[in-house]
Design an enzyme around this catalytic site. Sequence first.
Site, PDB file in Angstrom:
ATOM      1  CE  LYS A   1       4.662   0.079   2.339  1.00  0.00           C
ATOM      2  NZ  LYS A   1       3.691  -0.701   1.585  1.00  0.00           N
ATOM      3  CB  THR A   2       3.696   0.253   6.777  1.00  0.00           C
ATOM      4  OG1 THR A   2       2.347   0.209   7.233  1.00  0.00           O
ATOM      5  CG2 THR A   2       4.593   0.040   7.980  1.00  0.00           C
TER       6      THR A   2
ATOM      7  NE  ARG B   1      -2.565  -4.174  -1.266  1.00  0.00           N
ATOM      8  CZ  ARG B   1      -2.127  -3.588  -0.152  1.00  0.00           C
ATOM      9  NH1 ARG B   1      -1.317  -4.228   0.651  1.00  0.00           N
ATOM     10  NH2 ARG B   1      -2.512  -2.374   0.166  1.00  0.00           N
TER      11      ARG B   1
ATOM     12  N   GLY C   1       0.801  -1.222   0.000  1.00  0.00           N
ATOM     13  CA  GLY C   1       0.000   0.000   0.000  1.00  0.00           C
ATOM     14  C   GLY C   1       0.832   1.268   0.000  1.00  0.00           C
TER      15      GLY C   1
ATOM     16  CG  ASP D   1      -1.059   0.038   8.660  1.00  0.00           C
ATOM     17  OD1 ASP D   1      -1.787   1.015   8.400  1.00  0.00           O
ATOM     18  OD2 ASP D   1      -1.229  -1.086   8.156  1.00  0.00           O
TER      19      ASP D   1
ATOM     20  CG  ASP E   1       4.085 -10.051   4.724  1.00  0.00           C
ATOM     21  OD1 ASP E   1       4.581 -10.552   5.763  1.00  0.00           O
ATOM     22  OD2 ASP E   1       2.907 -10.246   4.368  1.00  0.00           O
TER      23      ASP E   1
END
Lengths: 563, 563
Positions: free
Chosen positions: B222-223, B165, B101, B225, B196
């Site tokens: 990266k994220t 993804r 994402g 979240d 992941d």
Amino acid sequence: MSPPAASNGSVSTEKEGPGRLASVYSEVQTSRLNHSLPLPSVLKSSFNIADGPPSSAAGNPEEIAKLFPNVFGQPSAMLVPGDGGLAADQSLRIGVVLSGGQAPGGHNVISGIFDYLQERTKGSTMYGFKGGPAGIMKCKYAELNSEFVYPYRNQGGFDMICSGRDKIETPEQFKQAEETAIKLDLDGLVVIGGDDSNTNACLLAENFRGKNLKTKVIGCPKTIDGDLKCKEVPTSFGFDTACKVYSEMIGNVMTDARSTGKYYHFVRLMGRAASHITLECALQTHPNITIIGEEVSAKKQTLKNVTDYVTDIICKRSKLGYNYGVILIPEGLIDFIPEVQQLIAELNEILAHDVVDEAGVWKKKLRSQSHELFEFLPQAIQEQLLLERDPHGNVQVAKIETEKMLIQMVETELEKRKQEGSYNQQFNGQSHFFGYEGRCGLPSNFDANYCYALGYGAGALLHSGKTGLISSVGNLGAPVEEWTVGGTALTSLMDVERRHGKFKPVIKKAMVELEGAPFQKFASLRDEWALKNRYISPGPVQFVGPTANATNHTLMLELDAQA
Amino acid sequence: MSPPAASNGSVSTEKEGPGRLASVYSEVQTSRLNHSLPLPSVLKSSFNIADGPPSSAAGNPEEIAKLFPNVFGQPSAMLVPGDGGLAADQSLRIGVVLSGGQAPGGHNVISGIFDYLQERTKGSTMYGFKGGPAGIMKCKYAELNSEFVYPYRNQGGFDMICSGRDKIETPEQFKQAEETAIKLDLDGLVVIGGDDSNTNACLLAENFRGKNLKTKVIGCPKTIDGDLKCKEVPTSFGFDTACKVYSEMIGNVMTDARSTGKYYHFVRLMGRAASHITLECALQTHPNITIIGEEVSAKKQTLKNVTDYVTDIICKRSKLGYNYGVILIPEGLIDFIPEVQQLIAELNEILAHDVVDEAGVWKKKLRSQSHELFEFLPQAIQEQLLLERDPHGNVQVAKIETEKMLIQMVETELEKRKQEGSYNQQFNGQSHFFGYEGRCGLPSNFDANYCYALGYGAGALLHSGKTGLISSVGNLGAPVEEWTVGGTALTSLMDVERRHGKFKPVIKKAMVELEGAPFQKFASLRDEWALKNRYISPGPVQFVGPTANATNHTLMLELDAQA
């Protein structure tokens, strides 16, 4: 304009209820609090009032004249540099009220009035009526002082004194307003509101003058919807900020759409009566598809027409390899579609008298076009129409999530085209509604400055003994220094509507003009936006730096067209 | 770092597809494009690599050692000032891929790598694999040059080369990756992704080294979240910007709630696995109620517990005269509730084998606790659970709009309390979901600088011949000048999970630590926030001015706790 001593640290209005504590402000809030507000040069020293010629009305002047015998025909008032002659030792007692939905900048209008009184009239008193017009009727108010007002400078929301949607309509209610005016010995009242509230302000002005009360009334143009405007009032405050906040989000969603390449984002935007917000956001961001309610209405389009328009572009885009996009829809879309209005009217009638049987026999009572439309609607919407009613038993049109409805209808239509072989992609619709997020944003520099000038100007008009005018700040394309300040006869904005056999005065909502410069610019570009990707990401509103003082496209295009 | 000549005016990448046209940028986008990026001082001149002691693993080091025989145990690498000895005339061939994402700043990681190669290695070539890891496997790429990269500097989204993804998992897929590495003669590959993707990066590093290929692999954290972090990697990029964009909206909604005084806004925030975003937004805005998934899970709370917690506060607030509020909910809430997981598991089993009869006989197959929970759920959610399934026939938990579910459950509970006489107000819930709006925002100054350093550092690591490391930029509480730059062995972040009888390496997601400083701070304040109104409106992200360089609470609190 420097902060009062008490505001360093905690400004305790907490006892009053939900008051602001500047001590828990974010860094941006604090920097805004300390941001100094420029004034138009005419407001920086003494001024004279130059009256224009007598005014008329937007329509049916004879009827308006009858409804407003005491204030009809007033000239517009323009502030011009001069020796003034206004007594600086004249203390005034001024009330202010916020009416209707929030719009960024309301607190600055109040700050503007407050500062005018502080700086130009000695020993004045200012009251903030709480919770909207009901506060006037119930004489519920807070006395505004520096400590009270300061934490709200350049801040969003209406929470300094809060707002409300009540109207002063019946003779009893006008009497209550008079009593409050007398009790507080008010010299003036500023009504900050939209079209209805400004009509109400004018009725109050008329009533007070008719009763020989000294209380003067001045209106201020507020609404994020942007539908209260005319030549003298080029824009309503809040529109600029709200559109910028929405456009920031739309720009982000566009970048996301382009990055993932697999979603169609359907964005519903606030604005039930007019589509100005949707149009402005389109001009700021260049979406692939934009539905403008006024155009749908003018072209007498059906829901099927709108669905086909969207679906056609999605199919064309899929042939170009683009299976994503962004679509803007005005909140009031279905109010603009005649056949939907007809269906709702029939449903209200049927639901009031008949049983809705599961077998659907009741549907035979619908006219054939309405029946067809009903069957065309997604099942969830059908159920919503039948099950959710307001306290009067009517269908709740406002609760329909138009963007979700459109997604479903487009999905169904694309499924058909898949079977016909004219579309072979996967459609993923994502819905968004941007409403509350924008109407209480921190005011943009434009709204902050505009509102401060509107308020300061309203103070000047009251000090000059004016009534029944709407505060008017013009020449907005120029630097703040050069803005003009004055007032426009509220009756000159009015027409009448016949309701229950009587003429009612109304300030007609300014709709999107299909011949106007903003729509024309959009119309000239939309085909390119549809198939190419011309997305613009306006980014977050900036308060300092090279981009901080830009205004909005709608206003600039309209000003250019007038010039 | 100055713009290449071709980018003045229209940067035509249009032929490539949906490329950016800097000529249609907004003023803010343009100002960001021209914003110069500071580098940590160690990256401003030649450097040496200081290796740390051999590393281990986050858990089960023996198993990790077996899974990564070629790269396990590598020391962390720290860049220190020195004469370097790296050949500036060594041309490198480097690939980059975006995985998963979007997160604000991804384009700046690429810009950082690109600028490193331009400035420190003569005649290097850089490839951007298109559409994520699939681009590596299919050898689908764009050659990145100044013209291509420049329009994306400091811009949001991942659309320069897009993401995907897919994972490189099977022996065939690893073979394809090898073929691409050989075909493009790659010296290195930078994988920009989450937990992941970084695990995958390490498997690629292991595989390439095992096959004696020269291709080195470096990961980047990266994220949005915020759940990929450890001591050496203090934060993942994108978290800062996303939380700021969401907090702007939450702050606006809070101002609205306080102004209208009649709505409870339930805001669902992105973040399925961990609640970092919700916690950070709470620290930025001070909502009345915040649900943290990790706490719900640790306390083994039921959906009824959560509902009661919310309802209790609403009742207490109503006694104080506050019939409004703001409630933050993490997207993944119901994944944290054990009883919901149990119900979903049972439903999946039943739906796979039985007919769901209208009379509800099928419900007898549910265990009693699950049956009770099912009956507790609002009808719309019950229907959603039964009707909407994914292609595998499973219930689609991710599609449940948790905020709407909670509104309905709270409404039902309040209705009960009304009848009992312990609540006598009108409850109006408004739902919001902030997701796509934040993950493609224009990167904050922090994310822009952090990502540029991550990318520039990744270039330095590859130039130094490192592999199997994650680019690590530290000392983030200090000015950019003083940031540390290096790499951490990816295997040191790993543990194993047993799946299908085999050990699989995983980088465990960093969950909200209930003993950690951010949660502790929140926990110490939430009771005050619940009943008093301590709302903060962070306002729109600023790029210039006194507030532009602030980072986020989570990071600062964690850094302080470590210090």
